[in-house]
Scaffold this active site. Structure first.
Site, PDB file in Angstrom:
ATOM      1  N   GLY A  36       0.839  -1.203   0.000  1.00  0.00           N
ATOM      2  CA  GLY A  36       0.000   0.000   0.000  1.00  0.00           C
ATOM      3  C   GLY A  36       0.870   1.247   0.000  1.00  0.00           C
ATOM      4  N   HIS A  37       1.874   1.286   0.899  1.00  0.00           N
ATOM      5  CA  HIS A  37       2.800   2.428   0.925  1.00  0.00           C
ATOM      6  C   HIS A  37       3.548   2.524  -0.410  1.00  0.00           C
ATOM      7  CE1 HIS A  37       2.690   1.364   5.373  1.00  0.00           C
ATOM      8  NE2 HIS A  37       2.349   2.620   5.399  1.00  0.00           N
ATOM      9  N   GLU A 148      -6.312   5.800   0.540  1.00  0.00           N
ATOM     10  CA  GLU A 148      -7.758   5.904   0.771  1.00  0.00           C
ATOM     11  C   GLU A 148      -8.237   4.930   1.840  1.00  0.00           C
ATOM     12  OE1 GLU A 148      -9.381   5.515  -3.165  1.00  0.00           O
ATOM     13  OE2 GLU A 148      -8.872   7.593  -3.683  1.00  0.00           O
ATOM     14  N   LYS A 149      -7.387   4.004   2.260  1.00  0.00           N
ATOM     15  CA  LYS A 149      -7.807   3.118   3.375  1.00  0.00           C
ATOM     16  C   LYS A 149      -8.106   3.958   4.612  1.00  0.00           C
ATOM     17  CE  LYS A 149      -5.233   0.416   6.037  1.00  0.00           C
ATOM     18  NZ  LYS A 149      -5.663   0.631   7.434  1.00  0.00           N
ATOM     19  N   ASP A 150      -7.253   4.969   4.848  1.00  0.00           N
ATOM     20  CA  ASP A 150      -7.498   5.891   5.956  1.00  0.00           C
ATOM     21  C   ASP A 150      -8.321   7.060   5.412  1.00  0.00           C
ATOM     22  OD1 ASP A 150      -5.914   4.501   7.963  1.00  0.00           O
ATOM     23  OD2 ASP A 150      -4.212   5.015   6.712  1.00  0.00           O
ATOM     24  N   LYS A 184      -4.433  -3.966   2.972  1.00  0.00           N
ATOM     25  CA  LYS A 184      -3.068  -4.027   3.518  1.00  0.00           C
ATOM     26  C   LYS A 184      -2.937  -3.007   4.637  1.00  0.00           C
ATOM     27  CE  LYS A 184      -0.767  -6.274  -0.094  1.00  0.00           C
ATOM     28  NZ  LYS A 184       0.316  -7.238  -0.092  1.00  0.00           N
ATOM     29  N   SER A 185      -2.293  -3.422   5.722  1.00  0.00           N
ATOM     30  CA  SER A 185      -2.081  -2.536   6.869  1.00  0.00           C
ATOM     31  C   SER A 185      -0.900  -3.075   7.672  1.00  0.00           C
ATOM     32  CB  SER A 185      -3.333  -2.521   7.751  1.00  0.00           C
ATOM     33  OG  SER A 185      -3.028  -2.017   9.035  1.00  0.00           O
ATOM     34  N   ARG A 187      -0.732  -3.060  10.706  1.00  0.00           N
ATOM     35  CA  ARG A 187      -1.297  -3.721  11.891  1.00  0.00           C
ATOM     36  C   ARG A 187      -1.768  -5.154  11.597  1.00  0.00           C
ATOM     37  NH1 ARG A 187      -2.987   1.830  13.397  1.00  0.00           N
ATOM     38  NH2 ARG A 187      -1.963   2.293  15.385  1.00  0.00           N
TER      39      ARG A 187
HETATM   40  O1  PAF Z   1      -1.188   7.293   7.958  1.00  0.00           O
HETATM   41  C1  PAF Z   1      -0.161   7.291   8.658  1.00  0.00           C
HETATM   42  O2  PAF Z   1       0.691   6.420   8.539  1.00  0.00           O
HETATM   43  C2  PAF Z   1       0.030   8.392   9.685  1.00  0.00           C
HETATM   44  O3  PAF Z   1      -1.176   8.745  10.274  1.00  0.00           O
HETATM   45  C3  PAF Z   1       0.767   9.620   9.129  1.00  0.00           C
HETATM   46  C4  PAF Z   1      -0.049  10.309   8.043  1.00  0.00           C
HETATM   47  C5  PAF Z   1       2.110   9.209   8.575  1.00  0.00           C
HETATM   48  C6  PAF Z   1       0.995  10.641  10.250  1.00  0.00           C
HETATM   49  O4  PAF Z   1       1.773  10.119  11.263  1.00  0.00           O
END
Ligand code: PAF
Length: 281
Positions: A36-37, A148-150, A184-185, A187
């Site tokens: 995801g990243h 967009e997951k968050d 994907k996360s 966590r």
């Molecule tokens: O989404 C995240 O990983 C965090 O909330 C962020 C945007 C890096 C801020 O710490």
């Protein structure tokens, strides 16, 4: 690709790029990077001459009983992923670099931060807004990339950028999923084998909600009820919320008449996971 730990080093590097007329993209993260990243970094590399990735487990966005001390960390593997995705710089500060002694300023937002995740995580979005503002002021990017997951975080960052006149384009990137549908996360690594299997209930309920909306259902309660029943069929799942909200304000809606976010937060064992879909009219 370079790894730097101080604000001064980031500023010096970005200044050099600016002098050469290069554009800068920025991907803020808390590390333990996954696909995801990587999709955010790849998007930034595609749209900008240079890409900065920050890796910082931000203490101010964790509540007292949350997982700050156990949050997974692996700088070597993060650096390998960033190199592979062709990022140019990692900013990996110590907490003292971001919050030196005497630090007492924060960025707080009302309305959007009090709904959904804000209800069970009351300090979370204040910490996110504060650290993201600081990172924006340090990196001064042209564009910044968020998943967009968050979805609530993304809406909050967009609002903050507008309200505080940051001259930065915010780019939202689609959710990346495992082959069985789980979003994907970082966590997800907390889940044991049994919990990992159970966690697929989140994406199954999202798929059900999406199908209902796409087939014309417009009553929020009907969608919430169907998704709640689906999640409740999994014994290891405990619902934090299932909600249908206005996509911009995060306020609950009864009928789907304009763009909405359908969002869920579910505990699988002790791990709290989120998922969502947007529907645009
Ligand atoms: O989404 C995240 O990983 C965090 O909330 C962020 C945007 C890096 C801020 O710490």
């Amino acid at each position: 690709m370079k790894i730097v730990r101080t604000v001064i080093e980031v500023r010096e590097q970005v200044k050099k790029w600016r002098e050469q007329g290069l554009s800068v993209g920025f991907v803020p993260t808390m590390g333990y990077l996954h696909e995801g990243h990587k999709s955010l970094i790849l998007k930034s590399v595609e749209q900008n001459d240079r890409t900065v990735v920050s890796i910082f487990v931000n203490p101010t966005q964790f509540g007292e009983n949350e997982d700050l001390s156990t949050y997974p960390r692996d700088l070597d593997s993060d650096a390998a992923l960033c190199t592979d995705a062709k990022a140019d710089l990692i900013f990996h500060p110590e907490p003292e670099q971001m919050y030196p002694q005497g630090f007492c300023t924060g960025v707080n937002m009302s309305v959007l931060t009090q709904e959904l995740c804000g209800k069970s995580r009351p300090v979370h979005f204040g910490g996110v807004c504060t650290v993201v503002s600081k990172l924006f002021n340090i990196v001064k990017p042209d564009r910044a990339y968020f998943g967009e997951k968050d979805a609530q975080q993304l809406a909050i960052i967009r609002r903050m950028v507008e309200d505080l006149n940051f001259d930065i384009e915010i780019v939202g990137c689609p959710i990346v999923r495992e082959s069985d549908g789980l979003a994907k996360s970082s966590r997800n690594t907390y889940l044991n084998t049994e919990e990992r299997k159970a966690a697929v209930i989140l994406s199954k309920s999202i798929a059900l909600g999406k199908e209902l909306v796409q087939n014309g259902e417009r009553d929020a309660q009907t969608i919430i009820k169907a998704m709640t029943e689906k999640i409740s069929s999994e014994p290891l799942a405990r619902i934090d919320y299932v909600e249908v909200v206005d996509a911009l304000t995060m306020q609950k809606v009864q009928k789907i008449e304009k763009s909405v976010l359908v969002a869920i937060a579910v505990f699988i064992g002790k791990t709290r996971l989120i998922d969502n879909f947007s529907f645009n009219i």
